[in-house]
Design a protein around this motif. Sequence first.
Motif, PDB file in Angstrom:
ATOM      1  N   ILE A  71       5.575   6.268  -2.056  1.00  0.00           N
ATOM      2  CA  ILE A  71       6.594   5.909  -2.911  1.00  0.00           C
ATOM      3  C   ILE A  71       6.022   5.657  -4.154  1.00  0.00           C
ATOM      4  CG2 ILE A  71       8.501   4.197  -3.053  1.00  0.00           C
ATOM      5  CD1 ILE A  71       8.085   3.560  -0.243  1.00  0.00           C
ATOM      6  N   LEU A  72       6.863   5.999  -5.214  1.00  0.00           N
ATOM      7  CA  LEU A  72       6.287   5.853  -6.473  1.00  0.00           C
ATOM      8  C   LEU A  72       7.442   5.074  -7.411  1.00  0.00           C
ATOM      9  CD1 LEU A  72       4.281   6.834  -8.729  1.00  0.00           C
ATOM     10  CD2 LEU A  72       5.504   8.891  -8.838  1.00  0.00           C
ATOM     11  N   VAL A  73       6.988   4.076  -8.171  1.00  0.00           N
ATOM     12  CA  VAL A  73       7.716   3.264  -9.261  1.00  0.00           C
ATOM     13  C   VAL A  73       7.378   3.423 -10.651  1.00  0.00           C
ATOM     14  CG1 VAL A  73       8.750   1.313  -9.776  1.00  0.00           C
ATOM     15  CG2 VAL A  73       8.454   1.776  -7.191  1.00  0.00           C
ATOM     16  N   LEU A  74       7.902   4.385 -11.366  1.00  0.00           N
ATOM     17  CA  LEU A  74       7.753   4.211 -12.813  1.00  0.00           C
ATOM     18  C   LEU A  74       8.429   3.631 -13.696  1.00  0.00           C
ATOM     19  CD1 LEU A  74       7.278   8.323 -12.494  1.00  0.00           C
ATOM     20  CD2 LEU A  74       5.486   6.756 -12.381  1.00  0.00           C
ATOM     21  N   ASP A  75       8.087   2.720 -14.172  1.00  0.00           N
ATOM     22  CA  ASP A  75       8.934   1.680 -15.153  1.00  0.00           C
ATOM     23  C   ASP A  75       8.908   2.050 -16.719  1.00  0.00           C
ATOM     24  OD1 ASP A  75      10.442  -0.287 -16.356  1.00  0.00           O
ATOM     25  OD2 ASP A  75       9.273  -2.016 -15.148  1.00  0.00           O
ATOM     26  N   GLU A  76       9.682   2.965 -17.015  1.00  0.00           N
ATOM     27  CA  GLU A  76       9.942   3.225 -18.581  1.00  0.00           C
ATOM     28  C   GLU A  76       8.438   3.910 -18.745  1.00  0.00           C
ATOM     29  OE1 GLU A  76      12.230   0.986 -21.169  1.00  0.00           O
ATOM     30  OE2 GLU A  76      13.385   0.022 -19.464  1.00  0.00           O
ATOM     31  N   PRO A  77       7.774   4.785 -18.172  1.00  0.00           N
ATOM     32  CA  PRO A  77       6.599   5.204 -18.299  1.00  0.00           C
ATOM     33  C   PRO A  77       6.285   5.889 -19.904  1.00  0.00           C
ATOM     34  CG  PRO A  77       7.488   6.666 -16.953  1.00  0.00           C
ATOM     35  CD  PRO A  77       8.474   5.667 -17.145  1.00  0.00           C
ATOM     36  N   THR A  78       7.451   6.361 -20.524  1.00  0.00           N
ATOM     37  CA  THR A  78       7.441   6.981 -21.723  1.00  0.00           C
ATOM     38  C   THR A  78       7.851   6.241 -22.711  1.00  0.00           C
ATOM     39  OG1 THR A  78       9.193   8.443 -21.363  1.00  0.00           O
ATOM     40  CG2 THR A  78       7.122   9.329 -20.751  1.00  0.00           C
ATOM     41  N   SER A  79       8.322   4.864 -22.669  1.00  0.00           N
ATOM     42  CA  SER A  79       9.131   4.523 -23.478  1.00  0.00           C
ATOM     43  C   SER A  79       8.407   4.010 -25.067  1.00  0.00           C
ATOM     44  CB  SER A  79       9.652   3.041 -23.249  1.00  0.00           C
ATOM     45  OG  SER A  79       8.609   2.173 -22.720  1.00  0.00           O
ATOM     46  N   SER A  80       7.142   3.916 -25.188  1.00  0.00           N
ATOM     47  CA  SER A  80       6.227   3.461 -26.373  1.00  0.00           C
ATOM     48  C   SER A  80       5.282   4.554 -26.752  1.00  0.00           C
ATOM     49  CB  SER A  80       5.667   2.309 -26.118  1.00  0.00           C
ATOM     50  OG  SER A  80       4.861   2.184 -24.999  1.00  0.00           O
ATOM     51  N   ASN A  95       0.910  -1.172  -0.106  1.00  0.00           N
ATOM     52  CA  ASN A  95      -0.040   0.054   0.146  1.00  0.00           C
ATOM     53  C   ASN A  95       0.886   1.305  -0.228  1.00  0.00           C
ATOM     54  OD1 ASN A  95      -2.485  -1.162  -0.317  1.00  0.00           O
ATOM     55  ND2 ASN A  95      -2.842  -1.132   2.029  1.00  0.00           N
ATOM     56  N   GLN A  96       1.980   0.954   0.207  1.00  0.00           N
ATOM     57  CA  GLN A  96       2.968   2.410   0.357  1.00  0.00           C
ATOM     58  C   GLN A  96       3.491   2.719  -1.068  1.00  0.00           C
ATOM     59  OE1 GLN A  96       3.084   3.698   3.347  1.00  0.00           O
ATOM     60  NE2 GLN A  96       2.076   1.582   4.000  1.00  0.00           N
ATOM     61  N   PHE A  97       3.121   1.883  -2.042  1.00  0.00           N
ATOM     62  CA  PHE A  97       3.675   1.907  -3.364  1.00  0.00           C
ATOM     63  C   PHE A  97       2.485   2.220  -4.260  1.00  0.00           C
ATOM     64  CE2 PHE A  97       6.706  -0.539  -1.356  1.00  0.00           C
ATOM     65  CZ  PHE A  97       8.125   0.019  -1.804  1.00  0.00           C
ATOM     66  N   ALA A  98       2.696   3.208  -5.298  1.00  0.00           N
ATOM     67  CA  ALA A  98       2.010   3.314  -6.719  1.00  0.00           C
ATOM     68  C   ALA A  98       2.888   2.938  -7.515  1.00  0.00           C
ATOM     69  CB  ALA A  98       1.533   4.737  -6.528  1.00  0.00           C
ATOM     70  N   VAL A  99       2.383   2.327  -8.563  1.00  0.00           N
ATOM     71  CA  VAL A  99       3.427   1.742  -9.902  1.00  0.00           C
ATOM     72  C   VAL A  99       2.773   2.105 -11.008  1.00  0.00           C
ATOM     73  CG1 VAL A  99       4.536  -0.265 -10.462  1.00  0.00           C
ATOM     74  CG2 VAL A  99       3.935  -0.056  -8.196  1.00  0.00           C
ATOM     75  N   VAL A 100       3.732   2.413 -11.947  1.00  0.00           N
ATOM     76  CA  VAL A 100       3.078   2.872 -13.345  1.00  0.00           C
ATOM     77  C   VAL A 100       3.957   1.864 -14.292  1.00  0.00           C
ATOM     78  CG1 VAL A 100       2.704   4.186 -15.444  1.00  0.00           C
ATOM     79  CG2 VAL A 100       2.255   5.047 -12.879  1.00  0.00           C
ATOM     80  N   PHE A 101       3.592   0.764 -14.637  1.00  0.00           N
ATOM     81  CA  PHE A 101       4.417  -0.061 -15.620  1.00  0.00           C
ATOM     82  C   PHE A 101       4.796   0.470 -17.066  1.00  0.00           C
ATOM     83  CE2 PHE A 101       2.324  -2.623 -12.569  1.00  0.00           C
ATOM     84  CZ  PHE A 101       3.053  -3.305 -11.817  1.00  0.00           C
ATOM     85  N   THR A 127       8.902   9.483  -2.411  1.00  0.00           N
ATOM     86  CA  THR A 127       9.990   8.925  -3.064  1.00  0.00           C
ATOM     87  C   THR A 127       9.970   8.051  -4.304  1.00  0.00           C
ATOM     88  OG1 THR A 127      10.932   8.566  -0.603  1.00  0.00           O
ATOM     89  CG2 THR A 127      11.847   7.041  -2.299  1.00  0.00           C
ATOM     90  N   THR A 128      10.730   8.566  -5.295  1.00  0.00           N
ATOM     91  CA  THR A 128      10.417   8.132  -6.566  1.00  0.00           C
ATOM     92  C   THR A 128      11.457   7.231  -7.270  1.00  0.00           C
ATOM     93  OG1 THR A 128       8.881   9.955  -6.909  1.00  0.00           O
ATOM     94  CG2 THR A 128       9.479   8.763  -8.861  1.00  0.00           C
ATOM     95  N   PHE A 129      11.204   6.030  -7.818  1.00  0.00           N
ATOM     96  CA  PHE A 129      12.016   5.307  -8.781  1.00  0.00           C
ATOM     97  C   PHE A 129      11.626   5.269 -10.095  1.00  0.00           C
ATOM     98  CE2 PHE A 129      12.723   3.888  -4.222  1.00  0.00           C
ATOM     99  CZ  PHE A 129      14.131   3.671  -4.323  1.00  0.00           C
ATOM    100  N   ILE A 130      12.656   5.820 -10.855  1.00  0.00           N
ATOM    101  CA  ILE A 130      12.157   5.956 -12.461  1.00  0.00           C
ATOM    102  C   ILE A 130      13.156   5.067 -13.257  1.00  0.00           C
ATOM    103  CG2 ILE A 130      11.659   7.542 -14.547  1.00  0.00           C
ATOM    104  CD1 ILE A 130      11.462  10.016 -12.467  1.00  0.00           C
ATOM    105  N   ILE A 131      12.767   4.089 -13.959  1.00  0.00           N
ATOM    106  CA  ILE A 131      13.271   3.414 -14.702  1.00  0.00           C
ATOM    107  C   ILE A 131      13.396   3.756 -16.058  1.00  0.00           C
ATOM    108  CG2 ILE A 131      13.594   1.029 -15.585  1.00  0.00           C
ATOM    109  CD1 ILE A 131      12.247   0.025 -13.112  1.00  0.00           C
TER     110      ILE A 131
END
Length: 580
Positions: free
Chosen positions: A513-522, A430-436, A543-547
């Motif tokens: 905490i936010l995780v963005l996994d290559e959100p603009t790749s395509s 619940n601490q994470f919001a994820v955009v794959f 806190t954000t992690f952007i791949i």
Amino acid sequence: MQRPDSQLYSKLRSIAHPFLPHLLGVLMLELLSTPLTLLAPIPLQIAVDSVVHLKPVPSAFRWILGNPVGKPQSLLLGVCMLSLGIVLVGQVRSLLSSILSTYTGQNLLLGFRAKLFRHAQNLSLSYHTDKSSTDAMYRIQSDASSIEPIFTETLIPAITAVFTLFCMLYVLLRLDFKIGCIALTVSPILFLLSRMSRPLLRAQSRKIKQQESVSLAVIHEVLGLLRVVKAFGQEEREQERFTQQAKSCVAARVRLNVLETSLGLGINMVTAVGVASVLYFGINDVIAKTLTLGQFLLVLSYVSDLYAPLKTLSRKMVAVQTHLTSLERAFAFLNEPQDVPEHPQALPLERAKGRIAFEGVSFRYNKERNILKEIGFEVEGGTRVGIVGVTGSGKTTLSNLLLRLYDPHEGTIRLDEVDIREYRLKDLRNQFAVVFQESLLFSASIRENIAYGCPNATQAEIEIAAKAANVHDFIQNLPNGYETRVGERGMAVSGGERQRIALARAFLKDAPILVLDEPTSSVDNATETAIMEAMERLMKGRTTFIIAHRLNTIEHCDVVLKIDEGRLIGTAAPQLLSTY
């Protein structure tokens, strides 16, 4: 040590325990069929002996029919009414039994499927990666369905058959001991036939289940990759692959049917010999006047009724093998260990501050090689962290470990100074919001997809999140607005719109905490600009992690981690990226 079948029955008892009163009710109604079966031929005997041959009415039925000597028509009318009464009671019993049996069986099945589905969700991604998800689907949908018939169509009828058998045998031996013994001589042969066929049927049932699971996997794979199949023009190839697999299923089914039919033929021939023997000796007794015709007809009816439960027992012993095979597979699935278990004294977590540390973290999907090797870094809450590296270097794996989709094989990941394995799983996630990278949407409305992480959100809150993600205007222009359904996996909308809907979902969740996994790749440049604007709003205070592959995606990050072949080879500020 318990035998495998004993273990299965023990697990079945635990599954059925909440429905024990219902099952007992079904059993009582089924047992009631035995006295009704015993009563059914009585009117025929009375009609032949008392109406036609003017013998006295049996004493047990005089309180119902009286003993109208010399009034055969009156007695015949009473006999007909008695016969109708027995049939009516039997039909009411059958109706009540059917309703209660269906209700109980369906609720048993629902509870068992729910348990399997819950376990499937609790298993880590490693299990679903190593094994086809279709296998889990088959066990939940197909194998689990055996829980209903094994109780309502197999075990309860088998118990009823045993009860009926002993009642019939007792009555038959009281009526004519010699004929009763003759009729009983076939029962050991029937049980021997069933016992000999049991291992063969069980083994063949296992083969069928395995073949059907593989066939379903072919369908699931082809339909999931249908665009690839069509693009390469491989429809005929996939059709041939499915047909060949389906033929294996057909062949296995035919072999099972041959076994079942052969057993049925043997059972029918053995019982036919028994009936012929009874007919021979019974008619001789009638000729010798040691047995009346009515008594013989009654005995012959009871012999047929005696063989019915014997046949039932033999066939149920066959049917139970197929059901047990399915339940073996279902319980084997339940026995699969969770790779990401929850700590017995797991700590609650309301809202994290967002400080994260990796301490010597290594991870591998299999035993051959580590995907991540001794990763170590620490970031304070509110830090924006960019993660760069070539494809396959382990960037996404790192984010998966953060969410505890997997656990590291070595090392520790800490959130707010606590090992994440010590938190409650639900609280941690619940601490994470994820955009794959591939925005995954459910086949539901846009409103339901945005509110997926907060199902109780109001329409106003959903619209605020959509506006923040720059997708509100697009949704408003759709014919059904927020109620527009996005199709399977969200394929009814474009990739850029799917990505912004996913961002709106992350906005609404409001996780620290936010995780963005290559959100603009395509996406194209215009869509990328809209997404970047939304991302900038989303990252504030989190806190954000952007791949990322594109350097402009991480230019506003506080620190960048460079991953190469699973190793952290450096950290730097974004302006120093050119040195990588």
